[in-house]
Scaffold this motif. Sequence first.
Motif, PDB file in Angstrom:
ATOM      1  N   GLN A  11      11.957  15.956   6.898  1.00 44.43           N
ATOM      2  CA  GLN A  11      10.907  16.972   6.268  1.00 44.43           C
ATOM      3  C   GLN A  11       9.803  16.620   5.369  1.00 44.43           C
ATOM      4  O   GLN A  11      10.237  15.679   4.471  1.00 44.43           O
ATOM      5  CB  GLN A  11      11.794  18.279   5.390  1.00 44.43           C
ATOM      6  N   PRO A  12       8.692  16.788   5.592  1.00 39.60           N
ATOM      7  CA  PRO A  12       7.689  16.381   4.784  1.00 39.60           C
ATOM      8  C   PRO A  12       7.658  16.470   3.193  1.00 39.60           C
ATOM      9  O   PRO A  12       7.984  17.821   2.824  1.00 39.60           O
ATOM     10  CB  PRO A  12       6.372  16.937   5.477  1.00 39.60           C
ATOM     11  N   GLN A  13       7.170  15.341   2.376  1.00 40.40           N
ATOM     12  CA  GLN A  13       7.440  15.628   1.046  1.00 40.40           C
ATOM     13  C   GLN A  13       6.257  15.349   0.288  1.00 40.40           C
ATOM     14  O   GLN A  13       5.491  16.485  -0.109  1.00 40.40           O
ATOM     15  CB  GLN A  13       8.516  14.234   0.404  1.00 40.40           C
ATOM     16  N   LEU A  25      -0.437   2.981   7.229  1.00 41.33           N
ATOM     17  CA  LEU A  25       0.096   3.716   6.355  1.00 41.33           C
ATOM     18  C   LEU A  25       0.427   4.907   7.333  1.00 41.33           C
ATOM     19  O   LEU A  25      -0.147   5.571   7.697  1.00 41.33           O
ATOM     20  CB  LEU A  25      -0.920   4.353   5.132  1.00 41.33           C
ATOM     21  N   SER A  26       1.890   4.830   7.630  1.00 42.12           N
ATOM     22  CA  SER A  26       2.546   5.804   8.397  1.00 42.12           C
ATOM     23  C   SER A  26       3.872   6.558   7.579  1.00 42.12           C
ATOM     24  O   SER A  26       3.974   6.554   6.365  1.00 42.12           O
ATOM     25  CB  SER A  26       2.853   5.470   9.591  1.00 42.12           C
ATOM     26  N   ALA A  27       4.426   7.062   8.401  1.00 39.05           N
ATOM     27  CA  ALA A  27       5.716   8.043   7.568  1.00 39.05           C
ATOM     28  C   ALA A  27       6.604   7.193   7.157  1.00 39.05           C
ATOM     29  O   ALA A  27       7.205   6.195   7.895  1.00 39.05           O
ATOM     30  CB  ALA A  27       6.336   8.836   8.769  1.00 39.05           C
ATOM     31  N   ASN A  28       6.828   7.312   5.631  1.00 36.73           N
ATOM     32  CA  ASN A  28       7.748   6.327   4.825  1.00 36.73           C
ATOM     33  C   ASN A  28       7.535   4.922   5.279  1.00 36.73           C
ATOM     34  O   ASN A  28       8.396   4.013   5.038  1.00 36.73           O
ATOM     35  CB  ASN A  28       9.401   6.648   5.410  1.00 36.73           C
ATOM     36  N   PHE A  58       0.717  -1.324  -0.052  1.00 36.54           N
ATOM     37  CA  PHE A  58       0.140  -0.057   0.055  1.00 36.54           C
ATOM     38  C   PHE A  58       0.821   1.058   0.156  1.00 36.54           C
ATOM     39  O   PHE A  58       1.958   1.230   0.368  1.00 36.54           O
ATOM     40  CB  PHE A  58      -0.741   0.164   1.246  1.00 36.54           C
ATOM     41  N   PRO A  59       0.229   2.394  -0.492  1.00 37.66           N
ATOM     42  CA  PRO A  59       1.229   3.689  -0.472  1.00 37.66           C
ATOM     43  C   PRO A  59       1.715   3.907   1.039  1.00 37.66           C
ATOM     44  O   PRO A  59       0.952   3.519   1.971  1.00 37.66           O
ATOM     45  CB  PRO A  59       0.264   4.744  -1.110  1.00 37.66           C
ATOM     46  N   MET A  60       2.603   4.388   0.924  1.00 40.96           N
ATOM     47  CA  MET A  60       3.182   5.128   2.398  1.00 40.96           C
ATOM     48  C   MET A  60       2.252   6.439   2.846  1.00 40.96           C
ATOM     49  O   MET A  60       1.591   7.134   1.993  1.00 40.96           O
ATOM     50  CB  MET A  60       4.647   5.825   2.177  1.00 40.96           C
ATOM     51  N   GLY A  61       1.893   6.256   3.994  1.00 40.30           N
ATOM     52  CA  GLY A  61       1.247   7.304   4.586  1.00 40.30           C
ATOM     53  C   GLY A  61       1.516   8.731   4.381  1.00 40.30           C
ATOM     54  O   GLY A  61       1.034   9.640   4.132  1.00 40.30           O
ATOM     55  N   GLY A  62       2.964   9.047   4.305  1.00 40.64           N
ATOM     56  CA  GLY A  62       3.556  10.150   3.887  1.00 40.64           C
ATOM     57  C   GLY A  62       5.111   9.933   3.709  1.00 40.64           C
ATOM     58  O   GLY A  62       5.809   9.166   4.484  1.00 40.64           O
ATOM     59  N   THR A  63       5.484  10.558   2.804  1.00 35.28           N
ATOM     60  CA  THR A  63       7.025  10.485   2.658  1.00 35.28           C
ATOM     61  C   THR A  63       7.849  11.736   3.176  1.00 35.28           C
ATOM     62  O   THR A  63       7.428  12.822   3.070  1.00 35.28           O
ATOM     63  CB  THR A  63       7.354  10.337   1.196  1.00 35.28           C
TER      64      THR A  63
END
Length: 361
Positions: free
Chosen positions: A191-193, A266-269, A180-185
């Motif tokens: 730093q958030p991407q 789905l979380s950070a990276n 599944f996609p990462m929650g956030g990269t």
Amino acid sequence: METEKKQEEVDGIHRWIAISVPVFLFSFVLIVMGLIFPFRFVFLLCVGWASYLVRTLSRLTISPSLTLMFLSTLLLFAVGFHLYCRRIKRRVSADPVEVIPWQRRWSLSLVSMFLLLAVSGICVISVTHQFFWMATTQDKIFEKLYMGSAGEAARRSTSKNNLKQIGLAMHNYHESARRFPMGGTFDKAGQPQHSWVTQLLPYLDHKTLYEQINFDQPWTADDNRETFEINFILLQSPGMPYDFTEAEGEAAGYKPAHYAANSRVLSANSGMDLCSIKDGTSYTILAGEVRSGIKAWGDPTNFRDPTEGINRNPRGLGSMFKGGAHVLLGDGAVRFVSEDIDPGVLKALSTPNGGEPVGEF
């Protein structure tokens, strides 16, 4: 003669009583039942304009020059119209000797009628424009006013369908990326991407939008700003505000997401695959509705812990619908979960491999 007149008066009183008594009794029954709306409507229809004038007249500013110009123009028009009508009447009269001169009061009546028609036309256009604005504005005024069961069901159905589309996109992403996609990269400096929504764009029929994003820059970079200011209707729940005004949106113009990912999946990276969800995809939440702490759809921190509760904590899930919120499960199904759900069951639904029994929910 006097007897007949008295009899007519008595009959009139009887007719008035015959009509007023049933109306009074019916009105009394409505008031006892709490149905005050008809009386408020009639009252506002009769005297509502007076309160409007009281509120607005004090704020009106009159320009002497414009007022004088309008009155002068109106006077010239009235005089010219009177002279023209008097001339026409003389020409069309069969006997000029006995012709009655065109009266000033006739001209005044016609000019007043023309002026009234012009003002009425402006009012009709304004009312039509106002109704059109109310029907098409993003504030959805009619939708907010209509809070019946049919409207509630329609809004729930729309939000449920939005989550189903998100679930389908997640599974299509999984088929391609094997997870599944990462929650956030986030970069090496933390730093958030980019967000999980951004990663799903090609699978939400927005491949062109996805290709416009510069992934070498964060989502808040100037190169990407225009893209993330686009309104993403699929990520907006009916009944929620369409403008992003939450404190988290420091840069105005970004559009909101009324759905957030489950930070335990789905979380950070980090984005899990189906094999890692040991508790079963049918018993694990992927995403759900949110009603507070709303973030922009491009925000990489748009994930939260469902164990915080439903409609109980700004950091948890929630919705504008009564009684609970919709959640997207790992198998793509969408369920409406009660806000009174047992915390242990909610924790079991939130953890992908906690081993807790779920049972019915």
